[in-house]
Design a protein around this motif. Structure first.
Motif, PDB file in Angstrom:
ATOM      1  N   GLN A 197      -5.281 -18.116   3.694  1.00 20.29           N
ATOM      2  CA  GLN A 197      -5.649 -17.448   2.448  1.00 20.29           C
ATOM      3  C   GLN A 197      -4.712 -16.275   2.155  1.00 20.29           C
ATOM      4  N   ILE A 198      -4.336 -15.538   3.182  1.00 25.24           N
ATOM      5  CA  ILE A 198      -3.400 -14.421   2.996  1.00 25.24           C
ATOM      6  C   ILE A 198      -2.053 -14.944   2.514  1.00 25.24           C
ATOM      7  N   GLN A 199      -1.573 -16.038   3.091  1.00 28.71           N
ATOM      8  CA  GLN A 199      -0.304 -16.619   2.660  1.00 28.71           C
ATOM      9  C   GLN A 199      -0.377 -17.083   1.201  1.00 28.71           C
ATOM     10  N   ALA A 200      -1.502 -17.684   0.812  1.00 28.69           N
ATOM     11  CA  ALA A 200      -1.655 -18.147  -0.567  1.00 28.69           C
ATOM     12  C   ALA A 200      -1.690 -16.965  -1.537  1.00 28.69           C
ATOM     13  N   GLN A 201      -2.369 -15.876  -1.155  1.00 27.13           N
ATOM     14  CA  GLN A 201      -2.417 -14.694  -2.014  1.00 27.13           C
ATOM     15  C   GLN A 201      -1.037 -14.065  -2.162  1.00 27.13           C
ATOM     16  N   ARG A 202      -0.267 -14.014  -1.082  1.00 27.30           N
ATOM     17  CA  ARG A 202       1.088 -13.465  -1.164  1.00 27.30           C
ATOM     18  C   ARG A 202       1.963 -14.310  -2.084  1.00 27.30           C
ATOM     19  N   ALA A 203       1.849 -15.625  -1.975  1.00 30.64           N
ATOM     20  CA  ALA A 203       2.638 -16.505  -2.831  1.00 30.64           C
ATOM     21  C   ALA A 203       2.258 -16.313  -4.296  1.00 30.64           C
ATOM     22  N   ASN A 204       0.958 -16.225  -4.582  1.00 27.90           N
ATOM     23  CA  ASN A 204       0.512 -16.003  -5.959  1.00 27.90           C
ATOM     24  C   ASN A 204       0.973 -14.644  -6.470  1.00 27.90           C
ATOM     25  N   LYS A 205       0.924 -13.635  -5.616  1.00 26.85           N
ATOM     26  CA  LYS A 205       1.343 -12.300  -6.026  1.00 26.85           C
ATOM     27  C   LYS A 205       2.822 -12.277  -6.372  1.00 26.85           C
ATOM     28  N   LEU A 206       3.640 -12.941  -5.569  1.00 25.52           N
ATOM     29  CA  LEU A 206       5.072 -12.976  -5.837  1.00 25.52           C
ATOM     30  C   LEU A 206       5.379 -13.744  -7.114  1.00 25.52           C
ATOM     31  N   GLN A 207       4.640 -14.816  -7.363  1.00 30.93           N
ATOM     32  CA  GLN A 207       4.909 -15.620  -8.551  1.00 30.93           C
ATOM     33  C   GLN A 207       4.438 -14.942  -9.830  1.00 30.93           C
ATOM     34  N   ASN A 208       3.421 -14.090  -9.735  1.00 33.06           N
ATOM     35  CA  ASN A 208       2.837 -13.490 -10.932  1.00 33.06           C
ATOM     36  C   ASN A 208       3.201 -12.011 -11.094  1.00 33.06           C
ATOM     37  N   MET A 209       4.308 -11.592 -10.531  1.00 36.71           N
ATOM     38  CA  MET A 209       4.703 -10.187 -10.652  1.00 36.71           C
ATOM     39  C   MET A 209       5.172  -9.883 -12.069  1.00 36.71           C
ATOM     40  N   ASP A 210       4.766  -8.747 -12.577  1.00 40.98           N
ATOM     41  CA  ASP A 210       5.249  -8.319 -13.876  1.00 40.98           C
ATOM     42  C   ASP A 210       6.275  -7.203 -13.683  1.00 40.98           C
ATOM     43  N   GLU A 211       6.767  -6.666 -14.789  1.00 46.94           N
ATOM     44  CA  GLU A 211       7.847  -5.664 -14.765  1.00 46.94           C
ATOM     45  C   GLU A 211       7.452  -4.406 -13.989  1.00 46.94           C
ATOM     46  N   ASN A 212       6.246  -3.912 -14.196  1.00 48.04           N
ATOM     47  CA  ASN A 212       5.814  -2.688 -13.507  1.00 48.04           C
ATOM     48  C   ASN A 212       5.742  -2.883 -11.998  1.00 48.04           C
ATOM     49  N   GLU A 213       5.236  -4.027 -11.568  1.00 47.72           N
ATOM     50  CA  GLU A 213       5.140  -4.277 -10.133  1.00 47.72           C
ATOM     51  C   GLU A 213       6.521  -4.409  -9.498  1.00 47.72           C
ATOM     52  N   ILE A 214       7.463  -4.999 -10.225  1.00 48.51           N
ATOM     53  CA  ILE A 214       8.836  -5.103  -9.712  1.00 48.51           C
ATOM     54  C   ILE A 214       9.446  -3.718  -9.577  1.00 48.51           C
ATOM     55  N   ASN A 215       9.204  -2.852 -10.568  1.00 48.31           N
ATOM     56  CA  ASN A 215       9.706  -1.472 -10.479  1.00 48.31           C
ATOM     57  C   ASN A 215       9.076  -0.726  -9.305  1.00 48.31           C
ATOM     58  N   ASP A 216       7.776  -0.908  -9.114  1.00 52.73           N
ATOM     59  CA  ASP A 216       7.100  -0.260  -7.992  1.00 52.73           C
ATOM     60  C   ASP A 216       7.658  -0.735  -6.657  1.00 52.73           C
ATOM     61  N   LEU A 217       7.908  -2.032  -6.550  1.00 50.07           N
ATOM     62  CA  LEU A 217       8.464  -2.579  -5.323  1.00 50.07           C
ATOM     63  C   LEU A 217       9.867  -2.050  -5.083  1.00 50.07           C
ATOM     64  N   ALA A 218      10.655  -1.939  -6.140  1.00 44.07           N
ATOM     65  CA  ALA A 218      11.998  -1.393  -6.004  1.00 44.07           C
ATOM     66  C   ALA A 218      11.957   0.062  -5.568  1.00 44.07           C
ATOM     67  N   LEU A 219      11.010   0.816  -6.109  1.00 44.39           N
ATOM     68  CA  LEU A 219      10.868   2.220  -5.706  1.00 44.39           C
ATOM     69  C   LEU A 219      10.431   2.335  -4.244  1.00 44.39           C
ATOM     70  N   GLU A 220       9.533   1.447  -3.816  1.00 45.37           N
ATOM     71  CA  GLU A 220       9.106   1.469  -2.419  1.00 45.37           C
ATOM     72  C   GLU A 220      10.268   1.167  -1.495  1.00 45.37           C
ATOM     73  N   LEU A 221      11.113   0.220  -1.903  1.00 47.44           N
ATOM     74  CA  LEU A 221      12.276  -0.108  -1.084  1.00 47.44           C
ATOM     75  C   LEU A 221      13.249   1.056  -1.017  1.00 47.44           C
ATOM     76  N   GLU A 222      13.315   1.794  -2.108  1.00 52.00           N
ATOM     77  CA  GLU A 222      14.236   2.936  -2.150  1.00 52.00           C
ATOM     78  C   GLU A 222      13.754   4.038  -1.222  1.00 52.00           C
ATOM     79  N   GLY A 223      12.449   4.250  -1.160  1.00 52.03           N
ATOM     80  CA  GLY A 223      11.876   5.222  -0.239  1.00 52.03           C
ATOM     81  C   GLY A 223      12.114   6.652  -0.685  1.00 52.03           C
ATOM     82  N   ASP A 224      12.011   7.565   0.261  1.00 58.68           N
ATOM     83  CA  ASP A 224      12.138   8.991  -0.006  1.00 58.68           C
ATOM     84  C   ASP A 224      13.544   9.520   0.276  1.00 58.68           C
ATOM     85  N   GLU A 225      14.513   8.633   0.392  1.00 56.16           N
ATOM     86  CA  GLU A 225      15.871   9.049   0.746  1.00 56.16           C
ATOM     87  C   GLU A 225      16.514   9.936  -0.325  1.00 56.16           C
TER      88      GLU A 225
END
Length: 150
Positions: free
Chosen positions: A56-84
């Motif tokens: 179920q966790i794998q299915a939720q992750r797959a659905n989350k990745l497929q249904n990402m919108d612009e704001n979530e992509i920006n949030d993920l990019a910011l998380e990857l950038e971190g506090d550097e």
């Protein structure tokens, strides 16, 4: 003839596939024979529940990745950038954000493409399985009846 990369003719995937039912029956027999029921059944139930949660966790992750919108992509990019880069100015942050965003979008596109290829391959394998067996069965059934002995 099928030979594995090490040259062993006995240890092949076909032989493993043919032997799995016997291995499964022997394993189940040994499990229920030598492990008491009051311990064995709860262990099997626990393993089943863990497997269900994991799937179920794998299915939720797959659905989350497929249904990402612009704001979530920006949030993920910011998380990857971190506090550097907390002290850098806005312009350089925006450029880095765009780069990170592009990387995330490329990664998501690659994962979607991989999932699509896997689905296509699975569908193709499901359709081709019957075709492969026909040639093997006719060869097996024919045998050596058509050949004349000297």
């Amino acid at each position: 003839s099928s030979v594995n990369p090490q040259g062993n003719i006995f240890l092949t995937t076909e032989n493993l596939a043919f032997s799995l039912p016997l291995i499964l029956v022997c394993t189940i027999y040994a499990y229920f024979t030598y492990i008491p029921w009051k311990y064995g059944i709860p262990v099997l139930v626990a393993l089943f529940v863990i497997f269900q949660i994991y799937s179920q966790i794998q299915a939720q992750r797959a659905n989350k990745l497929q249904n990402m919108d612009e704001n979530e992509i920006n949030d993920l990019a910011l998380e990857l950038e971190g506090d550097e880069n907390n002290n850098n100015d806005n312009n350089s942050n925006n450029k880095k954000l765009q780069k990170k965003k592009a990387r995330v979008e490329q990664r998501l596109a690659a994962e979607r493409k991989k999932a699509a290829k896997t689905k296509q391959a699975k569908n193709k394998n499901d359709n081709d399985e019957d075709d492969d067996d026909v040639g093997d069965i006719t060869t097996f059934a024919k045998g050596s009846r058509g050949k004349k002995k000297n």
